[in-house]
Design a protein around this motif. Structure first.
Motif, PDB file in Angstrom:
ATOM      1  N   ARG A 135       0.083  11.116 -16.738  1.00 48.34           N
ATOM      2  CA  ARG A 135       0.909  10.428 -15.737  1.00 48.34           C
ATOM      3  C   ARG A 135       0.044   9.578 -14.802  1.00 48.34           C
ATOM      4  N   LEU A 136      -1.145  10.050 -14.507  1.00 51.16           N
ATOM      5  CA  LEU A 136      -2.043   9.269 -13.658  1.00 51.16           C
ATOM      6  C   LEU A 136      -2.507   8.007 -14.369  1.00 51.16           C
ATOM      7  N   ARG A 137      -2.764   8.123 -15.665  1.00 56.05           N
ATOM      8  CA  ARG A 137      -3.160   6.939 -16.418  1.00 56.05           C
ATOM      9  C   ARG A 137      -2.007   5.931 -16.491  1.00 56.05           C
ATOM     10  N   HIS A 138      -0.796   6.437 -16.645  1.00 56.09           N
ATOM     11  CA  HIS A 138       0.370   5.546 -16.654  1.00 56.09           C
ATOM     12  C   HIS A 138       0.541   4.873 -15.298  1.00 56.09           C
ATOM     13  N   ALA A 139       0.361   5.646 -14.224  1.00 54.33           N
ATOM     14  CA  ALA A 139       0.499   5.089 -12.882  1.00 54.33           C
ATOM     15  C   ALA A 139      -0.540   3.999 -12.634  1.00 54.33           C
ATOM     16  N   ARG A 140      -1.755   4.214 -13.119  1.00 56.83           N
ATOM     17  CA  ARG A 140      -2.794   3.194 -12.961  1.00 56.83           C
ATOM     18  C   ARG A 140      -2.404   1.919 -13.677  1.00 56.83           C
ATOM     19  N   ALA A 141      -1.863   2.045 -14.886  1.00 48.13           N
ATOM     20  CA  ALA A 141      -1.444   0.867 -15.648  1.00 48.13           C
ATOM     21  C   ALA A 141      -0.314   0.143 -14.930  1.00 48.13           C
ATOM     22  N   MET A 142       0.611   0.899 -14.349  1.00 43.20           N
ATOM     23  CA  MET A 142       1.712   0.288 -13.599  1.00 43.20           C
ATOM     24  C   MET A 142       1.179  -0.437 -12.360  1.00 43.20           C
ATOM     25  N   ALA A 143       0.220   0.186 -11.670  1.00 40.99           N
ATOM     26  CA  ALA A 143      -0.373  -0.446 -10.494  1.00 40.99           C
ATOM     27  C   ALA A 143      -1.092  -1.739 -10.881  1.00 40.99           C
ATOM     28  N   ALA A 195       0.840  -1.205   0.000  1.00 34.79           N
ATOM     29  CA  ALA A 195       0.000   0.000   0.000  1.00 34.79           C
ATOM     30  C   ALA A 195       0.872   1.252   0.000  1.00 34.79           C
ATOM     31  N   GLU A 196       1.939   1.237   0.786  1.00 33.13           N
ATOM     32  CA  GLU A 196       2.850   2.375   0.812  1.00 33.13           C
ATOM     33  C   GLU A 196       3.510   2.558  -0.556  1.00 33.13           C
ATOM     34  N   HIS A 197       3.903   1.451  -1.154  1.00 34.03           N
ATOM     35  CA  HIS A 197       4.514   1.485  -2.488  1.00 34.03           C
ATOM     36  C   HIS A 197       3.558   2.121  -3.500  1.00 34.03           C
ATOM     37  N   LEU A 198       2.305   1.674  -3.497  1.00 32.23           N
ATOM     38  CA  LEU A 198       1.329   2.193  -4.454  1.00 32.23           C
ATOM     39  C   LEU A 198       0.957   3.644  -4.148  1.00 32.23           C
ATOM     40  N   ALA A 199       0.932   4.000  -2.861  1.00 35.84           N
ATOM     41  CA  ALA A 199       0.648   5.392  -2.500  1.00 35.84           C
ATOM     42  C   ALA A 199       1.755   6.313  -3.010  1.00 35.84           C
ATOM     43  N   PHE A 200       3.012   5.857  -2.907  1.00 35.09           N
ATOM     44  CA  PHE A 200       4.125   6.653  -3.443  1.00 35.09           C
ATOM     45  C   PHE A 200       4.006   6.786  -4.960  1.00 35.09           C
ATOM     46  N   LEU A 201       3.639   5.696  -5.626  1.00 33.69           N
ATOM     47  CA  LEU A 201       3.446   5.738  -7.080  1.00 33.69           C
ATOM     48  C   LEU A 201       2.357   6.748  -7.436  1.00 33.69           C
ATOM     49  N   LEU A 202       1.265   6.715  -6.702  1.00 29.11           N
ATOM     50  CA  LEU A 202       0.142   7.615  -6.963  1.00 29.11           C
ATOM     51  C   LEU A 202       0.536   9.071  -6.726  1.00 29.11           C
ATOM     52  N   GLU A 203       1.201   9.347  -5.613  1.00 31.14           N
ATOM     53  CA  GLU A 203       1.570  10.727  -5.300  1.00 31.14           C
ATOM     54  C   GLU A 203       2.605  11.270  -6.286  1.00 31.14           C
ATOM     55  N   GLY A 204       3.545  10.425  -6.689  1.00 32.79           N
ATOM     56  CA  GLY A 204       4.523  10.861  -7.682  1.00 32.79           C
ATOM     57  C   GLY A 204       3.872  11.182  -9.011  1.00 32.79           C
ATOM     58  N   ALA A 205       2.924  10.337  -9.404  1.00 32.46           N
ATOM     59  CA  ALA A 205       2.211  10.571 -10.659  1.00 32.46           C
ATOM     60  C   ALA A 205       1.385  11.847 -10.578  1.00 32.46           C
ATOM     61  N   MET A 206       0.777  12.088  -9.407  1.00 35.02           N
ATOM     62  CA  MET A 206      -0.041  13.290  -9.225  1.00 35.02           C
ATOM     63  C   MET A 206       0.827  14.547  -9.321  1.00 35.02           C
ATOM     64  N   ALA A 207       2.011  14.489  -8.739  1.00 35.26           N
ATOM     65  CA  ALA A 207       2.909  15.642  -8.795  1.00 35.26           C
ATOM     66  C   ALA A 207       3.327  15.937 -10.234  1.00 35.26           C
ATOM     67  N   ARG A 208       3.714  14.908 -10.968  1.00 36.65           N
ATOM     68  CA  ARG A 208       4.113  15.106 -12.362  1.00 36.65           C
ATOM     69  C   ARG A 208       2.933  15.544 -13.217  1.00 36.65           C
ATOM     70  N   ALA A 209       1.759  14.978 -12.959  1.00 36.59           N
ATOM     71  CA  ALA A 209       0.566  15.371 -13.720  1.00 36.59           C
ATOM     72  C   ALA A 209       0.257  16.847 -13.495  1.00 36.59           C
ATOM     73  N   GLY A 210       0.423  17.301 -12.256  1.00 39.11           N
ATOM     74  CA  GLY A 210       0.187  18.699 -11.969  1.00 39.11           C
ATOM     75  C   GLY A 210       1.159  19.611 -12.692  1.00 39.11           C
ATOM     76  N   LEU A 211       2.412  19.207 -12.763  1.00 41.35           N
ATOM     77  CA  LEU A 211       3.417  20.001 -13.475  1.00 41.35           C
ATOM     78  C   LEU A 211       3.135  20.045 -14.968  1.00 41.35           C
ATOM     79  N   GLU A 212       2.668  18.937 -15.506  1.00 40.32           N
ATOM     80  CA  GLU A 212       2.458  18.831 -16.946  1.00 40.32           C
ATOM     81  C   GLU A 212       1.059  19.263 -17.372  1.00 40.32           C
ATOM     82  N   GLY A 213       0.149  19.399 -16.404  1.00 45.39           N
ATOM     83  CA  GLY A 213      -1.170  19.944 -16.700  1.00 45.39           C
ATOM     84  C   GLY A 213      -2.155  18.999 -17.342  1.00 45.39           C
ATOM     85  N   ASP A 214      -1.911  17.697 -17.258  1.00 45.19           N
ATOM     86  CA  ASP A 214      -2.906  16.736 -17.769  1.00 45.19           C
ATOM     87  C   ASP A 214      -2.795  15.443 -16.975  1.00 45.19           C
ATOM     88  N   ASP A 215      -3.692  14.495 -17.291  1.00 46.31           N
ATOM     89  CA  ASP A 215      -3.773  13.285 -16.470  1.00 46.31           C
ATOM     90  C   ASP A 215      -3.002  12.100 -17.025  1.00 46.31           C
TER      91      ASP A 215
END
Length: 204
Positions: free
Chosen positions: A189-197, A167-187
């Motif tokens: 990275r979140l879609r990629h993170a979901r596929a990785m999860a 759970a900690e591993h996946l939470a880190f993946l999610l938060e990292g993806a959210m940070a990058r998605a925010g910088l890039e202005g679209d989702d």
């Protein structure tokens, strides 16, 4: 429910001042930042007198906390909607990722800028109650993931903490993806993170 975390009223009915203030604050805090947004800006956008704000919130800090609480509840509603369609614990984990993507897809005034809770927390001083609200949200997200993983993973006496570690591993993946998605202005990275999860879950 709108992207501001405030319930909308029936068409033709004027919302109570508290709702209008909270909706206006949510738009401005997310678009412009907490520090840059003054009380005058919020009351003007909400169309209420300054005294009305202080009749509903004891201070700007109180309004900020209400905004953070509303954003947390908004995310929970998105997660619960996704969870209703989940057919397995695996789907439950992915529902957490989907809820974040759903939040990112809202029509924000100046585009998606990442997690509104973390954005606000970054502006608040150490020890501020608002930061505690954000921390509780992130801890709850991780607990939700862990709960689904506990259903998914076999109980192994020699590895009692597998679900929490994953759970900690996946939470880190999610938060990292959210940070990058925010910088890039679209989702994306979140879609990629979901596929990785999903790939990680399929290997369990």
């Amino acid at each position: 429910m709108s992207e501001t975390g405030v319930r909308t009223t029936e068409p033709g009915r004027r919302r109570p001042a508290r709702e209008r203030l909270l909706a206006a604050a949510a738009r401005r805090f997310y678009a412009d930042g907490v520090t840059a947004t003054g009380i005058d800006t919020i009351t003007a956008e909400a169309g209420v007198a300054k005294m009305s704000l202080y009749n509903n919130f004891s201070s700007k800090a109180d309004l900020v906390r209400a905004y953070l609480d509303a954003r947390h509840e908004e995310w929970l509603a998105l997660y619960r909607a996704r969870l209703e369609r989940a057919e397995s614990p695996r789907d439950g984990v992915l529902a957490v990722f989907d809820a974040y993507a759903d939040h990112a897809a809202f029509a924000y005034e100046r585009g998606f800028r990442g997690c509104g809770l973390l954005n606000a927390a970054a502006e608040l001083p150490a020890g501020d109650e608002g930061r505690t609200v954000v921390r509780r949200h992130k801890e709850e997200v991780e607990r939700l993931i862990a709960g689904h993983l506990e259903e998914l993973l076999p109980e192994l006496p020699e590895r009692p903490d597998d679900a929490r570690t994953m759970a900690e591993h996946l939470a880190f993946l999610l938060e990292g993806a959210m940070a990058r998605a925010g910088l890039e202005g679209d989702d994306s990275r979140l879609r990629h993170a979901r596929a990785m999860a999903a790939a990680l879950l399929d290997r369990l």
